[in-house]
Design a protein around this motif. Structure first.
Motif, mmCIF file in Angstrom:
data_model
loop_
_atom_site.group_PDB
_atom_site.id
_atom_site.type_symbol
_atom_site.label_atom_id
_atom_site.label_comp_id
_atom_site.label_asym_id
_atom_site.label_seq_id
_atom_site.Cartn_x
_atom_site.Cartn_y
_atom_site.Cartn_z
ATOM 1 N N GLN A 1 -0.257 -1.056 -9.174
ATOM 2 C CA GLN A 1 0.006 -1.775 -10.420
ATOM 3 C C GLN A 1 -1.029 -2.851 -10.704
ATOM 4 O O GLN A 1 -1.075 -3.381 -11.810
ATOM 5 C CB GLN A 1 1.407 -2.413 -10.373
ATOM 6 C CG GLN A 1 1.492 -3.743 -9.623
ATOM 7 C CD GLN A 1 1.356 -3.611 -8.125
ATOM 8 O OE1 GLN A 1 1.368 -2.517 -7.570
ATOM 9 N NE2 GLN A 1 1.225 -4.748 -7.445
ATOM 10 N N GLY A 2 -1.833 -3.185 -9.712
ATOM 11 C CA GLY A 2 -2.893 -4.168 -9.889
ATOM 12 C C GLY A 2 -2.490 -5.560 -9.439
ATOM 13 O O GLY A 2 -1.309 -5.916 -9.433
ATOM 14 N N CYS B 1 -3.567 -3.237 0.186
ATOM 15 C CA CYS B 1 -2.997 -2.099 -0.531
ATOM 16 C C CYS B 1 -2.112 -1.354 0.454
ATOM 17 O O CYS B 1 -2.615 -0.690 1.364
ATOM 18 C CB CYS B 1 -4.094 -1.189 -1.061
ATOM 19 S SG CYS B 1 -3.494 0.362 -1.772
ATOM 20 N N GLU C 1 -0.430 -3.285 -4.361
ATOM 21 C CA GLU C 1 -1.441 -4.290 -4.036
ATOM 22 C C GLU C 1 -0.796 -5.668 -3.887
ATOM 23 O O GLU C 1 0.222 -5.967 -4.499
ATOM 24 C CB GLU C 1 -2.514 -4.378 -5.134
ATOM 25 C CG GLU C 1 -3.210 -3.081 -5.455
ATOM 26 C CD GLU C 1 -2.602 -2.373 -6.643
ATOM 27 O OE1 GLU C 1 -3.323 -1.613 -7.322
ATOM 28 O OE2 GLU C 1 -1.397 -2.581 -6.904
ATOM 29 N N TYR D 1 -7.324 -3.030 -8.692
ATOM 30 C CA TYR D 1 -6.427 -1.890 -8.502
ATOM 31 C C TYR D 1 -6.802 -1.107 -7.253
ATOM 32 O O TYR D 1 -7.983 -0.887 -6.979
ATOM 33 C CB TYR D 1 -6.504 -0.938 -9.697
ATOM 34 C CG TYR D 1 -6.025 -1.522 -10.996
ATOM 35 C CD1 TYR D 1 -6.910 -2.159 -11.860
ATOM 36 C CD2 TYR D 1 -4.682 -1.437 -11.368
ATOM 37 C CE1 TYR D 1 -6.467 -2.693 -13.070
ATOM 38 C CE2 TYR D 1 -4.241 -1.961 -12.574
ATOM 39 C CZ TYR D 1 -5.148 -2.594 -13.412
ATOM 40 O OH TYR D 1 -4.702 -3.126 -14.606
ATOM 41 N N ARG E 1 -11.738 -2.538 -10.275
ATOM 42 C CA ARG E 1 -11.347 -3.755 -10.974
ATOM 43 C C ARG E 1 -11.605 -3.613 -12.458
ATOM 44 O O ARG E 1 -12.478 -2.853 -12.874
ATOM 45 C CB ARG E 1 -12.075 -4.982 -10.430
ATOM 46 C CG ARG E 1 -13.570 -5.023 -10.690
ATOM 47 C CD ARG E 1 -14.189 -6.220 -9.975
ATOM 48 N NE ARG E 1 -15.636 -6.312 -10.208
ATOM 49 C CZ ARG E 1 -16.417 -7.168 -9.561
ATOM 50 N NH1 ARG E 1 -15.913 -7.999 -8.654
ATOM 51 N NH2 ARG E 1 -17.711 -7.189 -9.832
ATOM 52 N N TRP F 1 -2.366 5.360 -8.347
ATOM 53 C CA TRP F 1 -2.828 4.010 -8.628
ATOM 54 C C TRP F 1 -1.719 3.000 -8.366
ATOM 55 O O TRP F 1 -0.540 3.295 -8.580
ATOM 56 C CB TRP F 1 -3.264 3.880 -10.094
ATOM 57 C CG TRP F 1 -4.496 4.658 -10.393
ATOM 58 C CD1 TRP F 1 -4.579 5.980 -10.713
ATOM 59 C CD2 TRP F 1 -5.834 4.168 -10.379
ATOM 60 N NE1 TRP F 1 -5.889 6.345 -10.899
ATOM 61 C CE2 TRP F 1 -6.677 5.242 -10.710
ATOM 62 C CE3 TRP F 1 -6.403 2.914 -10.132
ATOM 63 C CZ2 TRP F 1 -8.069 5.110 -10.786
ATOM 64 C CZ3 TRP F 1 -7.777 2.781 -10.210
ATOM 65 C CH2 TRP F 1 -8.596 3.869 -10.531
ATOM 66 N N ARG G 1 -12.571 0.024 -16.327
ATOM 67 C CA ARG G 1 -12.207 -0.097 -14.924
ATOM 68 C C ARG G 1 -13.378 0.400 -14.078
ATOM 69 O O ARG G 1 -13.801 1.550 -14.207
ATOM 70 C CB ARG G 1 -10.939 0.704 -14.644
ATOM 71 C CG ARG G 1 -10.322 0.440 -13.294
ATOM 72 C CD ARG G 1 -8.962 1.078 -13.177
ATOM 73 N NE ARG G 1 -8.019 0.511 -14.143
ATOM 74 C CZ ARG G 1 -6.719 0.772 -14.142
ATOM 75 N NH1 ARG G 1 -6.210 1.583 -13.234
ATOM 76 N NH2 ARG G 1 -5.924 0.246 -15.051
ATOM 77 N N TRP H 1 -10.895 0.709 -4.166
ATOM 78 C CA TRP H 1 -10.561 -0.440 -5.012
ATOM 79 C C TRP H 1 -11.405 -0.367 -6.278
ATOM 80 O O TRP H 1 -12.612 -0.094 -6.216
ATOM 81 C CB TRP H 1 -10.841 -1.755 -4.293
ATOM 82 C CG TRP H 1 -9.867 -2.074 -3.208
ATOM 83 C CD1 TRP H 1 -9.990 -1.805 -1.882
ATOM 84 C CD2 TRP H 1 -8.604 -2.740 -3.364
ATOM 85 N NE1 TRP H 1 -8.889 -2.248 -1.203
ATOM 86 C CE2 TRP H 1 -8.026 -2.833 -2.081
ATOM 87 C CE3 TRP H 1 -7.913 -3.272 -4.453
ATOM 88 C CZ2 TRP H 1 -6.783 -3.436 -1.862
ATOM 89 C CZ3 TRP H 1 -6.684 -3.870 -4.232
ATOM 90 C CH2 TRP H 1 -6.127 -3.950 -2.951
#
Length: 127
Positions: free
Chosen positions: A119-120, A22, A6, A93, A38, A117, A45, A36
């Motif tokens: 890493q954010g 992303c 991201e 994420y 968050r 996933w 999450r 997505w």
């Protein structure tokens, strides 16, 4: 294997906009659904938006403000976020699912339904 990275997070004032990206690499053709999520401090999450088979889905909290899109040529999924509010502050994420999902109905909403996933990226909205 699929890798998701991201980018695009940052600090913005209330009412402002950001576009998250992303970027996928590896076996990207295996990605049936990209979404997505968050996560705010101390909270779970949460699902935000997903794109699959030409369809999109959104959480009620962001519907009309956020737009998800996918550029297959660039192996990139975007999240355009407009009219941002302090409540949107969170780590965002990107998630990928490499198992098929029905085209009809709602997209996969649960964290456990995704197998890759990123890493954010931090998004902070100041009031």
């Amino acid at each position: 294997q699929v890798q998701l990275v991201e980018s695009g997070g940052g600090l913005v004032q209330t009412g402002g906009s950001l576009r998250l990206s992303c970027a996928a690499s590896g076996r990207t053709f295996d990605l049936y659904v990209v979404a997505w999520f968050r996560q705010a401090p101390g909270k779970e999450r949460d699902f935000i938006a997903s794109v699959w088979s030409g369809r999109t889905a959104y959480a009620d909290s962001v519907k009309g403000r956020f737009t998800i899109s996918r550029d297959n040529a660039k192996d990139t999924v975007y999240l355009q976020m407009n009219s941002l509010e302090p409540e949107d502050t969170a780590v965002y994420y990107c998630a990928g699912r490499t198992y098929p999902w029905p085209q009809q109905g709602a997209g996969p909403l649960g964290v456990s339904l995704y197998d890759y996933w990123g890493q954010g990226t931090q998004v902070t909205v100041s009031s």
